[in-house]
Design a protein around this motif. Structure first.
Motif, PDB file in Angstrom:
ATOM      1  N   PHE A   5       0.708  -0.999   0.181  1.00  0.00           N
ATOM      2  CA  PHE A   5      -0.247   0.059   0.138  1.00  0.00           C
ATOM      3  C   PHE A   5       0.522   1.142  -0.107  1.00  0.00           C
ATOM      4  CE2 PHE A   5      -2.402  -3.753   2.475  1.00  0.00           C
ATOM      5  CZ  PHE A   5      -3.387  -2.869   1.733  1.00  0.00           C
ATOM      6  N   GLU A  49       3.052  -0.411   7.534  1.00  0.00           N
ATOM      7  CA  GLU A  49       2.479   0.023   9.394  1.00  0.00           C
ATOM      8  C   GLU A  49       2.440   1.823   8.496  1.00  0.00           C
ATOM      9  OE1 GLU A  49       1.386  -1.339  11.158  1.00  0.00           O
ATOM     10  OE2 GLU A  49       2.022  -3.801  10.518  1.00  0.00           O
TER      11      GLU A  49
ATOM     12  N   SER B 302      -2.202  -3.041  15.238  1.00  0.00           N
ATOM     13  CA  SER B 302      -1.332  -2.748  13.676  1.00  0.00           C
ATOM     14  C   SER B 302      -1.786  -3.049  12.158  1.00  0.00           C
ATOM     15  CB  SER B 302       0.055  -2.599  13.587  1.00  0.00           C
ATOM     16  OG  SER B 302       0.399  -4.338  14.035  1.00  0.00           O
ATOM     17  N   VAL B 303      -0.893  -3.294  11.174  1.00  0.00           N
ATOM     18  CA  VAL B 303      -1.162  -3.055   9.931  1.00  0.00           C
ATOM     19  C   VAL B 303      -1.351  -4.602   9.621  1.00  0.00           C
ATOM     20  CG1 VAL B 303      -1.155  -3.914   7.523  1.00  0.00           C
ATOM     21  CG2 VAL B 303      -1.327  -1.792   8.421  1.00  0.00           C
ATOM     22  N   SER B 304       0.430  -5.511  10.276  1.00  0.00           N
ATOM     23  CA  SER B 304       0.333  -7.026  10.527  1.00  0.00           C
ATOM     24  C   SER B 304      -0.628  -7.680  11.339  1.00  0.00           C
ATOM     25  CB  SER B 304       1.687  -6.922  10.847  1.00  0.00           C
ATOM     26  OG  SER B 304       1.505  -6.058  12.405  1.00  0.00           O
ATOM     27  N   LYS B 305      -1.201  -6.968  12.534  1.00  0.00           N
ATOM     28  CA  LYS B 305      -2.212  -7.626  13.687  1.00  0.00           C
ATOM     29  C   LYS B 305      -2.802  -7.788  12.490  1.00  0.00           C
ATOM     30  CE  LYS B 305      -1.195  -6.594  18.363  1.00  0.00           C
ATOM     31  NZ  LYS B 305      -1.922  -6.147  19.848  1.00  0.00           N
ATOM     32  N   ASP B 335      -8.156   2.612   7.951  1.00  0.00           N
ATOM     33  CA  ASP B 335      -7.652   2.184   6.153  1.00  0.00           C
ATOM     34  C   ASP B 335      -6.608   1.106   6.852  1.00  0.00           C
ATOM     35  OD1 ASP B 335      -6.201   4.334   8.496  1.00  0.00           O
ATOM     36  OD2 ASP B 335      -5.066   4.905   6.393  1.00  0.00           O
ATOM     37  N   ILE B 336      -6.401   1.299   8.082  1.00  0.00           N
ATOM     38  CA  ILE B 336      -4.749   0.464   8.435  1.00  0.00           C
ATOM     39  C   ILE B 336      -5.913  -1.012   8.416  1.00  0.00           C
ATOM     40  CG2 ILE B 336      -3.943  -0.376  11.038  1.00  0.00           C
ATOM     41  CD1 ILE B 336      -2.384   2.041   9.439  1.00  0.00           C
ATOM     42  N   ALA B 338      -8.444  -1.584   7.113  1.00  0.00           N
ATOM     43  CA  ALA B 338      -8.588  -2.339   5.326  1.00  0.00           C
ATOM     44  C   ALA B 338      -7.396  -2.647   4.871  1.00  0.00           C
ATOM     45  CB  ALA B 338      -9.356  -1.497   4.333  1.00  0.00           C
ATOM     46  N   ARG B 339      -6.079  -2.100   5.417  1.00  0.00           N
ATOM     47  CA  ARG B 339      -4.648  -2.464   4.711  1.00  0.00           C
ATOM     48  C   ARG B 339      -4.601  -3.841   5.242  1.00  0.00           C
ATOM     49  NH1 ARG B 339      -0.378   1.831   6.342  1.00  0.00           N
ATOM     50  NH2 ARG B 339      -1.522   4.025   5.457  1.00  0.00           N
ATOM     51  N   VAL B 342      -7.307  -7.037   4.141  1.00  0.00           N
ATOM     52  CA  VAL B 342      -6.435  -6.884   2.261  1.00  0.00           C
ATOM     53  C   VAL B 342      -5.525  -7.610   2.058  1.00  0.00           C
ATOM     54  CG1 VAL B 342      -6.667  -5.756  -0.227  1.00  0.00           C
ATOM     55  CG2 VAL B 342      -8.187  -4.932   0.850  1.00  0.00           C
ATOM     56  N   LYS B 343      -4.436  -7.263   2.905  1.00  0.00           N
ATOM     57  CA  LYS B 343      -3.287  -7.780   2.472  1.00  0.00           C
ATOM     58  C   LYS B 343      -3.276  -9.263   3.630  1.00  0.00           C
ATOM     59  CE  LYS B 343       1.864  -6.711   3.681  1.00  0.00           C
ATOM     60  NZ  LYS B 343       2.378  -6.109   4.629  1.00  0.00           N
ATOM     61  N   ILE B 346      -4.622 -11.818   0.732  1.00  0.00           N
ATOM     62  CA  ILE B 346      -3.683 -11.980  -0.444  1.00  0.00           C
ATOM     63  C   ILE B 346      -2.518 -12.602  -0.290  1.00  0.00           C
ATOM     64  CG2 ILE B 346      -1.805 -10.626  -2.067  1.00  0.00           C
ATOM     65  CD1 ILE B 346      -3.750  -8.125  -2.080  1.00  0.00           C
ATOM     66  N   ILE B 372      -9.152   2.375  -0.605  1.00  0.00           N
ATOM     67  CA  ILE B 372      -8.114   0.961  -0.582  1.00  0.00           C
ATOM     68  C   ILE B 372      -9.095   0.010  -1.149  1.00  0.00           C
ATOM     69  CG2 ILE B 372      -7.006  -1.192   0.867  1.00  0.00           C
ATOM     70  CD1 ILE B 372      -6.276   0.848   2.743  1.00  0.00           C
ATOM     71  N   LYS B 375     -10.027   0.350  -4.583  1.00  0.00           N
ATOM     72  CA  LYS B 375      -9.203  -0.549  -5.736  1.00  0.00           C
ATOM     73  C   LYS B 375      -8.694  -2.121  -5.606  1.00  0.00           C
ATOM     74  CE  LYS B 375      -4.104  -0.969  -6.330  1.00  0.00           C
ATOM     75  NZ  LYS B 375      -2.711  -1.013  -7.010  1.00  0.00           N
ATOM     76  N   TYR B 376      -9.038  -2.192  -4.775  1.00  0.00           N
ATOM     77  CA  TYR B 376      -9.173  -4.147  -4.537  1.00  0.00           C
ATOM     78  C   TYR B 376     -11.093  -5.215  -4.761  1.00  0.00           C
ATOM     79  CZ  TYR B 376      -4.507  -3.772  -3.200  1.00  0.00           C
ATOM     80  OH  TYR B 376      -3.122  -3.619  -3.401  1.00  0.00           O
TER      81      TYR B 376
END
Lengths: 72, 400
Positions: A5, A49, B302-305, B335-336, B338-339, B342-343, B346, B372, B375-376
């Motif tokens: 992203f 992040e 977080s995005v990773s979590k 947005d976090i 959503a990222r 989506v990640k 994928i 986001i 886009k997906y």
């Protein structure tokens, strides 16, 4: 390599400056920058992040750091 | 968090509740010794967290110390609802004249604690309430106004108890109400509360459930009762899926994402926000959906979590789609999340547009989040679509 992203681009000349590297490392709340004597390295694993806080943009000389939203 | 009977009684003892002489034992010889010391006849009781001990044969009455020792060996291996005894409690057998039931719990609808009292104790209160509703009283009380014995008296008096029995039981019921509030309990129950042949009262069995979130506040009490910090006291041990969820959450300090409970359905849920999880879970079920999991996310993970949680849920056998839904969020960024989801799709080798049935998280940074999702190709909605309707859309997609 960019994240899924977010991509962060640092001007080549600025990237080699150890003092700016330290500033970038301190500024980023999600550890996207890693400073060393050789300059700054972008930590790819942390790119997604990015909180879009722009603190890195403020910490570096104008125009030398760009945060790119890859979903736009 | 449930207490064993011997722990509940240890707490009651601190509040001078009338209790029988008792001892927990961990061998047949100790059982013999305890029975001799206490004086027979004694009750030999398995210490398990679930109910139904009597029906399972895990409570026996021993006339001699030798009988108590033999019952120890007999009771110890008995499973009560799949649970084996932690220890055995040996207690004086009281000559009972009448049994009562008293419980203090929380009434979610009235948003107030309630005292339930019955003069038909010793049996299932639900059964009494159904067959003999005139023998059960419900008395709400305030957590703001001072607690007085009058409320306890009212609860007992409503079922027709009067005179000496009313006067003797009032301080016991009043003390139970105080215990409920003082220790942040979700349940404080005595069943049965017995009137003995000599007219005195005695707590024969007790149940305590402590609000899990209050564990930290009552660390000292738990330590004094010998309850370890690692003891979860859940109804069942966590599944591998739930343990994996906890690991996802423990990776970093940012937000909450990974507090999951496993179910058998085909719709994975990434849900949360101040009670939103419960509302959304119920909404999915009301629409005929079958959740694969319960979940709580919030506090800006977080995005990773969010990504790892998504991967975990998608890896669960039987999960066909996931629904990402929250109440309107202010402390979690749309947005976090959503990222992250989506990640996660994928990285699981799945197309977010196909596997995410609905994304309904309105609130902070929603415009960025929606970009986001667009886009997906993920279907999303804002706060103009209710949580209930969003859950309906998610369920409908599974049927399509």
């Amino acid at each position: 390599m960019p994240g899924l992203f977010i991509d962060v681009q640092v001007d080549a000349a600025v990237a080699k400056d150890a003092a700016i590297a330290k500033k970038l490392e301190d500024a980023c709340p999600v550890d996207i920058f890693e400073a060393s004597d050789a300059g700054v390295t972008v930590v790819e694993a942390n790119l997604d992040e990015c909180t879009l806080c722009d603190l890195c943009i403020q910490a570096a000389p104008e125009g030398s750091v760009k945060v790119v939203k890859l979903y736009e | 968090m449930r207490f064993y009977e011997y722990e509940s009684k240890a707490l009651f003892e601190r509040h001078r509740m009338p209790l029988n002489t008792r001892r927990t034992v961990s061998s047949a010889s100790e059982a013999r010794e305890a029975a001799a010391e206490i004086g027979c006849p004694v009750v030999v009781k398995s210490q398990v967290l679930s109910g139904g001990r009597m029906k399972a044969g895990a409570v026996k009455f021993a006339k001699t110390p030798d009988e108590a020792a033999s019952y120890y060996d007999e009771i110890l291996p008995i499973e009560v609802n799949g649970e084996t005894a932690r220890s055995i409690l040996i207690e004086t057998m009281s000559p009972i004249a009448q049994e009562y039931f008293v419980s203090v719990t929380w009434d979610g609808r009235r948003k107030a604690p309630v005292v339930l009292f019955s003069d038909m104790g010793g049996i299932d209160i639900e059964e009494v309430a159904e067959k003999h509703p005139e023998h059960v009283s419900k008395t709400h009380f305030s957590t703001i106004f001072p607690l007085t014995p009058r409320i306890a008296k009212e609860a007992i008096g409503k079922v027709g108890v009067s005179g000496r029995d009313l006067n003797r039981m009032t301080p016991i019921v009043f003390e139970l109400m105080k215990i409920f509030l003082e220790y942040d309990l979700t349940l404080a129950e005595i069943n049965p509360l017995a009137r003995l042949e000599d007219g005195s009262f005695c707590v024969l069995d007790g149940h305590i459930d402590l609000e899990a979130e209050a564990r930290g506040k009552h660390k000292k009490l738990l330590a004094e009762l010998g309850i370890g910090e690692d003891e979860t006291r859940q109804a069942r041990p966590p599944t591998e899926f739930e343990i994996a969820g906890r690991k996802v959450n423990d990776v970093d300090h940012r937000g909450v994402a990974g507090n999951v409970v496993e179910f058998d359905g085909n719709l994975g849920l990434i849900i949360g926000a101040g009670g939103g999880s419960l509302t959304l879970f119920d909404a999915v079920r009301n629409h005929g959906g079958k959740p694969a999991n319960y979940c709580e996310i919030g506090g800006n993970p977080s995005v990773s979590k969010a990504c790892e949680l998504t991967k975990l849920i998608l890896s669960k056998p039987g999960v066909e789609k996931i629904a990402v839904m929250m109440n309107v969020v202010s402390n979690t960024r749309v947005d976090i999340v959503a990222r992250g989801v989506v990640k996660g799709c994928i990285e699981s080798g799945k197309d977010p547009a196909k596997v995410i049935s609905i994304f309904r998280i309105p609130g902070a940074w929603e415009d960025e989040g929606f970009k986001i999702l667009e886009k997906y190709g993920v279907e999303y909605c804002d706060r103009s679509v209710s949580m209930y309707d969003a859950a309906g859309r998610a369920v409908a997609k599974l049927g399509a």
